[in-house]
Structure formats: C-alpha cells, structure tokens
Design an enzyme around this catalytic site. Structure first.
Site, PDB file in Angstrom:
ATOM      1  N   LYS A  13       0.833  -1.211   0.000  1.00 44.49           N
ATOM      2  CA  LYS A  13       0.000   0.000   0.000  1.00 44.49           C
ATOM      3  C   LYS A  13       0.865   1.258   0.000  1.00 44.49           C
ATOM      4  CE  LYS A  13      -2.250  -1.147   3.805  1.00 44.49           C
ATOM      5  NZ  LYS A  13      -1.759  -2.487   4.193  1.00 44.49           N
ATOM      6  N   ARG A  86      -9.946   0.179   8.827  1.00 46.22           N
ATOM      7  CA  ARG A  86      -9.371  -1.131   9.096  1.00 46.22           C
ATOM      8  C   ARG A  86     -10.376  -2.078   9.714  1.00 46.22           C
ATOM      9  NH1 ARG A  86      -3.565  -0.109   9.123  1.00 46.22           N
ATOM     10  NH2 ARG A  86      -2.504  -2.103   9.310  1.00 46.22           N
ATOM     11  N   ARG A 125      11.964  -5.734   5.479  1.00 42.67           N
ATOM     12  CA  ARG A 125      11.659  -4.371   5.045  1.00 42.67           C
ATOM     13  C   ARG A 125      12.445  -3.355   5.873  1.00 42.67           C
ATOM     14  NH1 ARG A 125       5.533  -2.197   5.276  1.00 42.67           N
ATOM     15  NH2 ARG A 125       5.657  -2.593   7.507  1.00 42.67           N
ATOM     16  N   ARG A 157      10.983  -1.335  11.443  1.00 40.70           N
ATOM     17  CA  ARG A 157       9.860  -1.031  12.312  1.00 40.70           C
ATOM     18  C   ARG A 157       9.771  -2.026  13.458  1.00 40.70           C
ATOM     19  NH1 ARG A 157       4.628   0.127   8.645  1.00 40.70           N
ATOM     20  NH2 ARG A 157       3.765  -1.286  10.207  1.00 40.70           N
ATOM     21  N   ARG A 168      -0.384  -9.345  13.157  1.00 39.57           N
ATOM     22  CA  ARG A 168      -0.969  -8.366  12.218  1.00 39.57           C
ATOM     23  C   ARG A 168      -1.759  -9.072  11.124  1.00 39.57           C
ATOM     24  NH1 ARG A 168       4.419  -5.639  10.897  1.00 39.57           N
ATOM     25  NH2 ARG A 168       3.374  -4.399   9.304  1.00 39.57           N
TER      26      ARG A 168
HETATM   27  P1  ADP Z   1       0.784  -2.320   8.132  1.00 42.97           P
HETATM   28  O1  ADP Z   1      -0.292  -2.120   7.118  1.00 42.97           O
HETATM   29  O2  ADP Z   1       2.135  -2.522   7.535  1.00 42.97           O
HETATM   30  O3  ADP Z   1       0.472  -3.361   9.180  1.00 42.97           O
HETATM   31  P2  ADP Z   1       0.431   0.378   9.293  1.00 42.97           P
HETATM   32  O4  ADP Z   1       1.630   1.233   9.267  1.00 42.97           O
HETATM   33  O5  ADP Z   1      -0.724   0.776   8.432  1.00 42.97           O
HETATM   34  O6  ADP Z   1       0.963  -1.060   9.008  1.00 42.97           O
HETATM   35  O7  ADP Z   1      -0.111   0.221  10.795  1.00 42.97           O
HETATM   36  C1  ADP Z   1       0.718  -0.174  11.861  1.00 42.97           C
HETATM   37  C2  ADP Z   1      -0.095  -0.440  13.111  1.00 42.97           C
HETATM   38  O8  ADP Z   1      -0.794   0.756  13.517  1.00 42.97           O
HETATM   39  C3  ADP Z   1      -1.197  -1.500  13.008  1.00 42.97           C
HETATM   40  O9  ADP Z   1      -0.714  -2.816  13.200  1.00 42.97           O
HETATM   41  C4  ADP Z   1      -2.146  -1.066  14.126  1.00 42.97           C
HETATM   42  O10 ADP Z   1      -1.660  -1.424  15.401  1.00 42.97           O
HETATM   43  C5  ADP Z   1      -2.085   0.449  14.036  1.00 42.97           C
HETATM   44  N1  ADP Z   1      -3.122   0.997  13.127  1.00 42.97           N
HETATM   45  C6  ADP Z   1      -2.884   1.568  11.921  1.00 42.97           C
HETATM   46  N2  ADP Z   1      -4.041   1.966  11.352  1.00 42.97           N
HETATM   47  C7  ADP Z   1      -5.029   1.630  12.213  1.00 42.97           C
HETATM   48  C8  ADP Z   1      -6.450   1.762  12.208  1.00 42.97           C
HETATM   49  N3  ADP Z   1      -7.108   2.323  11.191  1.00 42.97           N
HETATM   50  N4  ADP Z   1      -7.151   1.305  13.284  1.00 42.97           N
HETATM   51  C9  ADP Z   1      -6.524   0.746  14.324  1.00 42.97           C
HETATM   52  N5  ADP Z   1      -5.182   0.580  14.401  1.00 42.97           N
HETATM   53  C10 ADP Z   1      -4.439   1.016  13.363  1.00 42.97           C
END
Ligand code: ADP
Length: 215
Positions: A13, A86, A125, A157, A168
């Site tokens: 993404k 999400r 990554r 990360r 995740r």
């Molecule tokens: P990825 O898609 O690589 O898992 P992101 O950078 O989008 O990672 O998100 C990292 C973390 O941040 C998620 O695992 C979650 O804990 C939190 N997070 C991100 N976006 C949301 C969301 N919309 N609602 C709840 N938690 C979120």
C-alpha cells in the site's frame, strides 16, 4: 477524487501511494504513519497507542478517529487513505464523514498478496528514518546503507518482527478482510494482484482510473 487502499500488511500500500499521489495530485493520509508520529512525539494519543502497535493489534477506534477525522474532513484536494478504514466500524464512520460533506468514496483498491509473500516482505523491510521511503531486497542494491532519496539511515519497524507480523496478519483477516465484501457490495472495489512489480501495479491502477473516468 477519494481513494482507499486496502490490503494486508506488506501488500504494498505504502509503495503504491508514494507512486500514485503525485500522478493523481492527491494527498496521502496514512493511519500507521500518523500513529507512529504520535508515538515518537510521546503525545497522549501516542502513549495510548504504542503497545497495541508493537503487538500488531488494532489501536482503539476512538484514538484512530481522533487522529484522522479532522484530516479527512479538512482535506479538500482529494485523498488516498492507507491503513484506514481497518474494520467495519471505521468504514461506516468514513461513509458518515463523507456523506455529511456531500462527498463519497470513488474507489477502493484492494491489493491481493499471498501470506508467504507478506511474511517475506515484512521481515526484511527497511524504512528511511527521514522520508519514510520503503526499501527491500529489490530496490536496495548491494552496497547502499542509506536512503537514495535523502541520504538518511534506515530503520526496521518495531512491529516488523515475526511475532508481531503473525499477529498483524491475524488481525487483518479478522477485522479488515471483511471490508472487501463491504466495498464489493457498494460496487466501488477494484481488486489487483499485488504479486506483480510495483511499476505494473501502478500502471494498471492508472489505466483503470482512466477508464473509469471516461465511463
Ligand atoms: P501495516 O499495514 O504494515 O500493518 P500500518 O503502518 O498501516 O501497518 O499500521 C501499523 C499499526 O498501527 C497496526 O498494526 C495497528 O496497530 C495500528 N493501526 C494503523 N491503522 C489503524 C487503524 N485504522 N485502526 C486501528 N489501528 C491502526
């Protein structure tokens, strides 16, 4: 134009948004980036979110909405949302925000990748500590140890470790995957195979958007 990018962690993404936003003149709103910024700055919201992120589980809806709602409401140029919504509650909330402004989502792009690809991509990554560019085996080159765009160092990360990655993926399947059906029913879903090269994916999305605009 208002777009959402959907897909499992590691689906690509972030990489696609970086490539698409300039071409489409849209602003990138990334839930994960905003959360990580809040954690780094040790704001109250960041402190509440930190443990959830480390474990790879969702941060509570109220924290995420507090960070994002105004940004979404106030963005007039059009946006690409990444990492939000999400879950179904967030998706309905997004509809509500946009409805209230007589706007709507134009398209939800879903990047599909295999679980084995996700694990492989995430565990190696690297992210630029300054500009956030994402590096992996393909675009790193053999000798570079700093970002090609801004020269800063890389970091891995906190949640790109095997345990958090597994969590995740579980979280994604339980909470986020159902959104595919939600948007399919609304007839705004575009599925694309995320195993292709980043260039091919971008091109296909742009072609699709071009075709859609002419309809
Ligand atoms: P990825 O898609 O690589 O898992 P992101 O950078 O989008 O990672 O998100 C990292 C973390 O941040 C998620 O695992 C979650 O804990 C939190 N997070 C991100 N976006 C949301 C969301 N919309 N609602 C709840 N938690 C979120």
């Amino acid at each position: 134009m208002h777009l959402v990018l959907l897909g499992a962690p590691g689906a690509g993404k972030g990489t696609q948004v970086e490539r698409l936003k300039g071409k489409l003149g849209l602003v990138h709103i990334a839930a994960g980036d905003l959360l990580r910024k809040a954690v780094k700055e040790r704001t109250l919201l960041g402190q509440k979110a930190e443990n959830f992120i480390k474990q790879g589980i969702l941060v509570s809806d109220d924290i995420v909405l507090e960070l994002l709602e105004d940004k979404i409401r106030e963005e007039k140029k059009g946006f690409i949302l990444d990492g939000f919504p999400r879950n179904l509650f967030q998706a309905k909330k997004l509809d509500e925000i946009l409805d209230g402004q007589n706007r709507r989502l134009d398209l939800v792009i879903n990047l599909e990748v295999k679980e084995s690809t996700i694990i492989e991509r995430l565990s190696r990554r690297l992210v630029c500590s300054s500009c956030g560019r994402i590096y992996n085996k393909e675009n790193l080159g053999d000798f570079s140890s700093t970002c090609r765009v801004c020269g800063a160092s890389f970091f891995q990360r906190d949640d790109d470790n095997p345990e958090a990655i597994r969590e995740r993926i579980k979280t994604y399947l339980k909470h986020t995957h159902p959104l595919i059906n939600y948007y399919r029913k609304k007839k705004i879903l575009y599925n694309i195979e995320g195993e292709q090269s980043p260039e091919e994916i971008t091109q296909k999305i742009l072609n699709f958007l071009g075709r859609k605009e002419k309809i």
